[in-house]
Every structure is written in C-alpha cells, then in structure tokens.
Design a protein around this motif. Structure first.
Motif, short mmCIF file in Angstrom:
data_model
loop_
_atom_site.label_atom_id
_atom_site.label_comp_id
_atom_site.label_asym_id
_atom_site.label_seq_id
_atom_site.Cartn_x
_atom_site.Cartn_y
_atom_site.Cartn_z
N PHE A 46 0.83 -1.21 0.00
CA PHE A 46 0.00 0.00 0.00
C PHE A 46 0.87 1.26 0.00
O PHE A 46 0.55 2.25 -0.68
CB PHE A 46 -0.92 -0.01 1.22
N ARG A 47 1.97 1.23 0.72
CA ARG A 47 2.86 2.39 0.77
C ARG A 47 3.49 2.65 -0.61
O ARG A 47 3.58 3.80 -1.06
CB ARG A 47 3.95 2.16 1.82
N LYS A 48 3.89 1.62 -1.32
CA LYS A 48 4.46 1.80 -2.66
C LYS A 48 3.40 2.31 -3.65
O LYS A 48 3.67 3.16 -4.49
CB LYS A 48 5.03 0.47 -3.15
N ALA A 49 2.20 1.75 -3.55
CA ALA A 49 1.12 2.21 -4.44
C ALA A 49 0.77 3.67 -4.19
O ALA A 49 0.50 4.43 -5.13
CB ALA A 49 -0.10 1.31 -4.26
N THR A 50 0.79 4.07 -2.92
CA THR A 50 0.50 5.48 -2.60
C THR A 50 1.58 6.41 -3.16
O THR A 50 1.27 7.50 -3.68
CB THR A 50 0.41 5.64 -1.08
N ALA A 51 2.84 6.00 -3.07
CA ALA A 51 3.92 6.82 -3.63
C ALA A 51 3.77 6.97 -5.15
O ALA A 51 3.96 8.06 -5.72
CB ALA A 51 5.28 6.20 -3.29
N GLU A 52 3.42 5.89 -5.84
CA GLU A 52 3.21 5.96 -7.29
C GLU A 52 2.00 6.83 -7.62
O GLU A 52 2.01 7.57 -8.61
CB GLU A 52 3.02 4.55 -7.85
N PHE A 53 0.97 6.73 -6.78
CA PHE A 53 -0.22 7.56 -6.98
C PHE A 53 0.13 9.05 -6.87
O PHE A 53 -0.33 9.87 -7.68
CB PHE A 53 -1.28 7.18 -5.93
N ASP A 54 0.96 9.41 -5.90
CA ASP A 54 1.37 10.81 -5.75
C ASP A 54 2.18 11.29 -6.95
O ASP A 54 2.08 12.46 -7.36
CB ASP A 54 2.19 10.97 -4.47
N ARG A 55 2.97 10.39 -7.52
CA ARG A 55 3.75 10.80 -8.71
C ARG A 55 2.84 11.04 -9.91
O ARG A 55 3.02 12.01 -10.65
CB ARG A 55 4.77 9.70 -9.03
N ARG B 200 -4.27 15.42 -16.36
CA ARG B 200 -5.43 14.54 -16.18
C ARG B 200 -5.01 13.38 -15.28
O ARG B 200 -4.44 12.40 -15.74
CB ARG B 200 -5.95 14.03 -17.51
N ALA B 201 -5.28 13.51 -13.98
CA ALA B 201 -4.83 12.52 -12.99
C ALA B 201 -6.03 11.90 -12.32
O ALA B 201 -7.16 12.43 -12.33
CB ALA B 201 -3.92 13.18 -11.95
N ILE B 202 -5.78 10.75 -11.69
CA ILE B 202 -6.82 10.06 -10.93
C ILE B 202 -7.17 10.89 -9.71
O ILE B 202 -6.29 11.50 -9.09
CB ILE B 202 -6.31 8.67 -10.50
N PRO B 203 -8.45 11.01 -9.39
CA PRO B 203 -8.83 11.81 -8.21
C PRO B 203 -8.13 11.32 -6.95
O PRO B 203 -7.94 10.10 -6.74
CB PRO B 203 -10.35 11.60 -8.13
N ASP B 204 -7.75 12.26 -6.13
CA ASP B 204 -7.03 11.94 -4.89
C ASP B 204 -8.01 11.48 -3.83
O ASP B 204 -8.49 12.24 -3.00
CB ASP B 204 -6.26 13.17 -4.41
N THR B 205 -8.34 10.20 -3.87
CA THR B 205 -9.27 9.61 -2.90
C THR B 205 -8.79 8.20 -2.56
O THR B 205 -8.43 7.43 -3.46
CB THR B 205 -10.70 9.57 -3.45
N PRO B 206 -8.82 7.80 -1.24
CA PRO B 206 -8.36 6.45 -0.85
C PRO B 206 -9.34 5.36 -1.20
O PRO B 206 -9.03 4.17 -1.04
CB PRO B 206 -8.17 6.58 0.66
N VAL B 207 -10.52 5.74 -1.69
CA VAL B 207 -11.53 4.73 -2.00
C VAL B 207 -11.04 3.78 -3.07
O VAL B 207 -11.45 2.62 -3.13
CB VAL B 207 -12.85 5.42 -2.40
N LEU B 208 -10.16 4.27 -3.95
CA LEU B 208 -9.68 3.44 -5.04
C LEU B 208 -9.08 2.14 -4.52
O LEU B 208 -9.26 1.08 -5.13
CB LEU B 208 -8.64 4.23 -5.85
#
Length: 854
Positions: free
Chosen positions: A277-286, A292-300
């Motif tokens: 989860f920590r690695k996925a969150t870091a990639e999400f922030d990048r 056009r980015a994915i909405p910043d929500t943890p529901v994903l």
C-alpha cells in the motif's frame, strides 16, 4: 470662371524663383572640399533651397514620379486660348455633376423625417411591401441566429482515450496495492483491515504490540482468562486512542476463532499489505502531477474487485451518455459535476461516488463545435421565415396628417400612390455641383502643388475614370471600382493625385448616389493602399501581387466595419466572413482589371509610368538590340551618357527612369548611317574626308535627329521619350563643319556661310531631364579623352562645356539654374572618377608564365 481658371494656372506654391542667364559666366572652380570662394564658378551667395524645398525633398523620398509629356514652353497664348481651359473646366464640372448626381433626378420631396404640408388620404385600397424594413428585420434575424453545434468525433475519441488511460493507471495502482480485503470480512471487519493497511507505522506499532502481549499472557496463563478483560486491563491498551482500541479488540477476537491464523502468519500478511500500500501510494502521488490525474481519494484501494468493475462500467457509460448529449463550450464546471453525480447516483457504491465523479470530470471537455454550413443555412432559413413587412391601407384612410412627421410606413404609401412628389431636385443638384466644383478645385490645387504640367488628355483620362465609376453605380458595382481607380491614377500621376482622386470619389459618390457605406469604405481603403504603393513598384508582377494585398485589406476592413456597425451576436461572429471574402475577391478583380487596362491607356493617352519606362529601358528591346549591333560605338557612348545623366538626375531629384529611357534612345537615329559618326568608325577611314563638303556632312549629322524621330514613332515610343531625340541637341552649332565652311569661304568669295545651315533644328531642352541629357552628351567625349587628368582639371573642362551651353541659350527653357549647373558638374566628375579608377599593374611574369619559368 475664366478668372478662377487663370488664377489656378498661375499660382505655383512649390516653384522657386528662376535665375535668368546673365551675360557673363563666372570662372572655374575646383572639386576639393574647401568652401567656395568669391571667384568660384558659382558664387557663394547662390540662393539656397527654400525651407519648403527641403520639406518637399523629404516628402519625396520615394522614387520620383514620371512627369507629364507636356513641355514647359514659353507662354505665348492669346486671349482666345485662355478662354478654352475655362470652358473645358466648366463642361467637366457639369458633366461630372450630371453623372454622379443620380440621387437628385427623381428625389422625393416628401421623405422620411419631413413634415407633411397637407393631409394625405389614400385614394384606394393597397398593400405595399416595405422592402427596406423587411430587409433590416431579415438581417437582424440572420445575425441573431443561434449557431448549430455538432459533436466533434475527434474530441470524443480523445476524451474516451483519456478515460481509458486513467482507468488503466488505476488498475495498475490497485494491482500494486494488492488484493483487498486481506481476510474474510466476517472474521475481521473490513474497516479494521483498512485501518491496518493504511495506518502509519507510529499508529500501527502500539496496536500490534498490545495484541502480541495479550496473546503471550493468554498462552502463559495457568487459569482460563477472558482475552478482552485481559486486554482492557493492559497498561499499553489504556494509552491507545479509541480507534486503536477498537482495532486491538477486533484482532484479539479474531485470535479466538478456530480458523484464525497464527500471529506470525498474520503479521506477515499485514506487513506485506502495508508495504504494497505504501508503494502504491507513492506511485499515486507521482501520477497526480500530470494534468489529467486520478482523483485523490483512498476509496480506489478500498474497493473490492467486484465493486471496482462496477465503477469502471458505470463511469464509461455515464461519460458516453454525456458526450452523446453534447457539451458546448462555456458550460460551468459545477453544472457538469452535478450532472455526472446524478448519472452515477445509485449505480455505484455510495463511497465510490466521489471517485466516479472525479474520473469523469478529469477527462470531460467541450465536444461540440460550430457547423458553419448548417449555421449559415439556419441563419438564412431564419431570415426567410421573417415575413415581409406589409403596409395596408384602405381607401379613404389618412396616410399622414398635415404638419406631422412622415415615418417609414407613410412614405411607402406615399411613394406607392405617386404622392411623394418625385422630381428633379434642382437646388440639390446645384449644391452637389458646388461640391463637385470644390472637389475639382482641390484636385487642381494638388496637381499644381505636387504634380504640375498635366496635359489635356490627362484631364480627359481622369474625367473618364470618374464617369466610369458613375456608370458602374447604375449597375451596382461602383463601390468595387476604387482600387482600380487608385492603381491607375497613382501609377500615371503619382501618390498625391491618386489618393486625392480616390478620396474625392469616396466622399462624393455616397452624396450623389445611393450606395452601401460599408463596401464603399472597404473599397476606398483598398484604393488608398493602391495609391500609396503602386507608384513605388517597377514591374507588372509587383502590381499583380499588390492586387492580392488590396484584396486582403479590403476584406479585413469590410469585416471590421460589419462587426462595428451591425448587431452581430458573439456566437455568430463569423457569418460576415462570406461578405468579407467576396470583398477581397472584388478587390483582386478590380486590381487585375486595372492591370490589364494599364498598357492600353498608356499608349492611347501617351503616358509614361515607371513600369513602362523600366520596360523601355530593357536591353532586350528590339530597337536597343539593333543599336548595339549596327552602331556599337554609339551604343557604348549611350551607356556612358546614361550613367552621367542618371547620376545628375538623381542628385537633382528629377525623374531618373525617364532620363534613363530617354538617354538610351536619344541617338537611335545614328543607325541611318553609322559610319557617318566617328565613334562607329573603329579607327577606319573617316567618311567625311571623302565627302569633303561640310554642308553635306552637316546634313548627315543633323539627319540623325529627324531619322531618330521617325524610328521612335515607328516603335511607338512615348512623346516624353521622343523629346530627348531633338532636345538633347537643341539648336547647337555643328562647330567642326561650320569651321571648315568658314575656312572654305575665306578662299572662295562666292561661298556664303549661313550659320543656320550648321545648327540643329531644335527645339532646345524643355525640361530638366532633357537639359541634363544635353549636358551629359556634350561632356561624354571630353571626359573619355581624359586619362591622366586630375579631378580639378576634369571639372574645369566640364565647366567650360557647361558655360558654352549656357551662353548659347540652350538651357533657357529647361528649368535648370546656375545652382543646378554646379551640382551637375560635380556629379559628372564623380562619375568620371568611378569610370577612370586606377588598377594594379600586374608583373610581366604573371602575364607571361613561360617567361617566369625561364
């Protein structure tokens, strides 16, 4: 009128006072840079250029314009001749007034806005269409039409591709975060599992420590003890937050289940999930840094696979539906977000509403574009749907009461019944005639100040241009003819007269006729551009390119004026583009017609334009090619004379193009007997030595003038160019053969020598250009003979020749004064120095390589 004409012909605000030739000619001076002294050729106190002359020179920075073929001959007119210009001026004003004053022939006395002198009653029933009002309403409907929007397939595809990319990125992030939930939700609540995976290490470590401690104590306890009771009594448990305590209790309960995993296995699952989860969150922030980015929500990361599949399907369907409905430009983003949420409501989990809405809004953009053709068709349909405005009246109804102002409806009825009292508006026509007379006077004033010397045919041509515009007004094309008028008038007579003529037509045409002001102003702008640029061009190709520039300017001006004066809706701003394109085409066509007419007008009216002079100066002209082959010495003499004359003409701001063309043709008559002139004998025997008759030889020499005129007429040279043939010789004495005749008369008393037999027939130079060529022709042979002379010696010889021409009275009518003579002498010596420049003497070894080797 006669007095006005005499005043217009006499006034000359731009002409300097002319010095008359004096009996004595001052001595010679040198060409060094020292100030002129009192014994110089031309006195120090020679008149300087007037301030207005310097202003004129600054204004005439462009190439000088061709003068008229009219020569400035002495004024010997008698009284009847002075009356003719006044009569011609009066006839011209009357003709132009009659041609352009079309508005006043059947002008109604009872017009819109005037007061009715009596009460007018309708004689019968009538229904009259108000064309003017109907057209105005249809124009308003046409301009107010709502644009037709159609989906842009390329934009739809781009939006869908962007959504697919976002969903792929989300899928990759979910795979990187790992499966969820980690355990069966019935054994360990999903909320607890979410906290375990997403909680930071500082919050998770105390919870897991307490759970480990409780499990250890339960395993070591000798008596059965309640796990929850043991947990609640633990000191570390008391230090946890309420949320952390709940997670700890859920974990302790899970450990009591029969199917519970061992703590070591459970810890491995939790740590692996937390690390993924920590690695996925870091990639999400990048990835969040892009547009056009994915909405910043943890529901994903919290959705199960089935829930995520539902979200993807519904988001795609919602986007397709919104694109199908169409999104015009300018729609507020909040409204689009509300629409997206309404479409997703109840179709995806409630906690995923923000995620689905965010995915759609990240890629959504306007996908509707204006269909120009359909919008134009809709605008025309809207205009056609506007019914014709019909004014109805019954017999006996009052159309307008006495003393009341006549409105549009009343005027339509009055005009229909023939009660508007249409007749010749004499006073209006007289007033227009006064305006026309003022316009003609202004044109003549500009002509006298900026372009003096127009001939009668020139006035006829200008009048024909104006009459042509008036004739086109009957066909409705008058407003499109101004570029042609500007191009022709400025090419023939210069920028000042061309601009004046276009401006006067643009002012007088709407007064005398009914024209649309917007096309008229656009055409006038094109005409002014032609007037400013055409005189500077030197080829037909450049004039053709000017036509394209005029078309662009005319279309742009029409478009700008239409936007400014017509009620055009912002969404339909492009509807006047059709009219602008047509205006541009009219401008190009007008220029092309003028370009085609120009050569014919030049020949019919004997005009000299810079382009025609440039064409005549081409060495490929048949007459010049004949001169180069049949009389090569004369041709070389002509080239050197042209160099001298052009330089002098440029220094005196004369017409360089005319001087060049006139010089090239001034000696073509020598082709009648090339060997009769020494420059063509090439060192051979002199023909005149065999003749041994100075009268016959003088006739041969003089004949090159008469034969030159015959050849010039045969090849249709303009009169302005033909004038160089006789005037470059003037009435000069053929000195060599006259001297021989005098010597023969001394030995034979029966021989009588008449000086007129040895003088050219003239006339003497009638313009500065022909005077310059005379001086250059006289100095050419003398300058060629100087090889080792100093500039001062060359200048002294040139001044002696100029003094001889001055004393002989050859320059009386040329317009050249003594100040000009000083400049001409200086220029001739400078050109001679350029031709007589020194060269490096090459060594003999370079010229004879074999000698160098030996």
């Amino acid at each position: 009128m006669n007095k006005i004409w005499r005043w217009m012909r006499q006034i000359d605000l731009w002409s300097p006072p002319q010095d008359r030739p004096e009996e004595e000619y001052p001595p010679v001076y040198s060409v060094d840079d020292r100030p002129l002294e009192t014994n110089d050729l031309y006195p120090v106190n020679a008149p300087r250029p007037w301030p207005w002359q310097r202003l004129q020179n600054s204004l005439l920075a462009s190439p000088p314009l061709p003068p008229s073929a009219q020569r400035n001959r002495p004024c010997d007119r008698t009284k009847p001749h002075r009356i003719r210009p006044a009569i011609a001026l009066t006839i011209s004003i009357l003709a132009l007034t009659a041609a352009m004053g079309q508005r006043y022939y059947r002008q109604p006395e009872l017009q819109v806005g005037t007061l009715s002198p009596k009460t007018v009653i309708a004689p019968e029933n009538a229904s009259v269409v108000d064309q003017e009002t109907t057209e105005a309403e249809r124009t308003a409907a046409r301009n107010g039409a709502v644009p037709v929007l159609v989906p842009n397939l390329e934009a739809n595809q781009s939006i869908q591709n962007s959504l697919d990319n976002l969903l792929k990125q989300a899928e990759i992030l979910r795979d990187q975060a790992g499966d969820f939930p980690l355990l069966d939700g019935r054994q360990l609540p999903t909320v607890t599992q979410t906290y375990i995976r997403e909680a930071p290490a500082a919050a998770w470590s105390p919870i897991w420590s307490v759970v480990i401690a409780v499990a250890t104590e339960l395993r070591d306890a000798e008596t059965p003890t309640s796990p929850l009771a043991l947990l609640t009594r633990h000191e570390e448990y008391q230090a946890l937050t309420t949320e952390q305590q709940k997670v700890a209790r859920d974990l302790v309960r899970y450990q009591q289940l029969p199917s519970a995993l061992e703590l070591e296995s459970l810890q491995l699952i939790f740590e692996t999930a937390r690390d993924d989860f920590r690695k996925a969150t870091a990639e999400f922030d990048r990835l969040a840094q892009v547009d056009r980015a994915i909405p910043d929500t943890p529901v994903l990361f919290r959705l199960s696979d089935s829930e995520w599949r539902t979200v993807r399907q519904q988001v795609r369907r919602t986007l397709d539906l919104m694109l199908l409905q169409g999104i015009p430009a300018g729609v507020q983003t909040d409204l689009l977000a509300i629409a997206a949420r309404e479409h997703l409501q109840g179709k995806i989990p409630s906690e995923a509403q923000d995620l689905g809405q965010g995915l759609i809004m990240a890629v959504l953009e306007p996908n509707l574009v204006k269909d120009l053709e359909k919008t134009r068709a809709k605008a025309e349909a809207a205009a056609e749907q506007v019914p014709a405005v019909i004014v109805n009246v019954q017999a006996g109804d009052i159309i307008v009461r006495q003393g009341k102002e006549i409105d549009q409806s009343a005027f339509i009825l009055l005009d229909h019944f023939g009660l508007s009292q249409r007749r010749l508006n004499v006073w209006g026509l007289l007033g227009f005639g006064v305006l026309m007379g003022g316009g003609v006077a202004l044109f003549l004033m500009v002509e006298r100040t900026r372009r003096p010397g127009l001939r009668g045919p020139d006035y006829v041509l200008v009048s024909c241009m104006i009459l042509g515009v008036s004739g086109l007004s009957i066909l409705g094309f008058a407003v499109y003819s101004l570029p042609a008028v500007g191009l022709l008038a400025s090419s023939f007579y210069g920028t000042a007269l061309g601009s004046t003529l276009v401006g006067l037509i643009a002012i007088l045409l709407p007064i005398g006729t009914r024209v649309n002001p917007v096309p008229l102003l656009a055409s006038a702008a094109g005409g002014l551009v032609c007037s400013l640029i055409a005189p500077r061009l030197r080829s037909r190709e450049e004039l053709a390119l000017l036509g394209g520039v005029v078309g662009i300017i005319q279309g742009a001006v029409y478009l700008a004026l239409t936007w400014m004066l017509s009620p055009v809706v912002l969404s339909t701003w492009y509807l006047p583009l059709t009219g602008a394109i047509m205006q541009g085409i009219y401008g190009v066509v007008s220029s092309v017609i003028a370009l085609g007419l120009s050569p014919y007008l030049e020949h019919v009216f004997d005009l000299v334009t810079p382009i025609r002079l440039a064409e005549l100066s081409s060495p490929n002209r048949p007459m010049l090619q004949r001169l180069a082959s049949e009389a090569p010495g004369t041709f070389q003499h002509t080239l050197f004379v042209a160099s001298l004359a052009e330089a002098a003409a440029r220094s005196l701001h004369c017409n360089v193009e005319l001087v060049r063309a006139g010089t090239l043709y001034h000696d073509i008559g020598k082709m009648h007997d090339p060997q009769g002139f020494i420059e063509n004998q090439m060192g051979g025997p002199n023909k005149h030595d065999k003749i041994d008759d100075p009268w016959v030889s003088a006739d041969i020499i003089k004949k090159h003038v008469s034969q030159g005129l015959v050849m010039a007429r045969r090849c249709r040279l303009p009169r302005a160019v033909q004038a160089f043939i006789p005037e470059h010789q003037g009435t000069m004495l053929i000195s060599y053969f006259h001297h021989r005749a005098v010597e023969m008369a001394k030995t034979d008393p029966n021989i009588v020598v008449e000086e007129t037999d040895f003088r050219y027939d003239g006339p003497i130079p009638q313009s500065p250009e022909t005077g310059i060529v005379m001086l250059a022709d006289s100095c050419e042979a003398a300058l060629r003979s100087l090889k080792e002379a100093s500039p001062s010696e060359a200048l002294a010889m040139v001044n002696r020749i100029l003094k001889a021409r001055w004393r002989d009275g050859q320059l009386v009518d040329s317009g050249l004064n003594r100040e000009h003579m000083s400049i001409i002498a200086q220029v001739f010596v400078q050109v001679w120095q350029q031709y007589n420049h020194k060269r490096i003497a090459y060594p003999k070894s370079v010229l004879n390589p074999l000698a160098g080797r030996s």
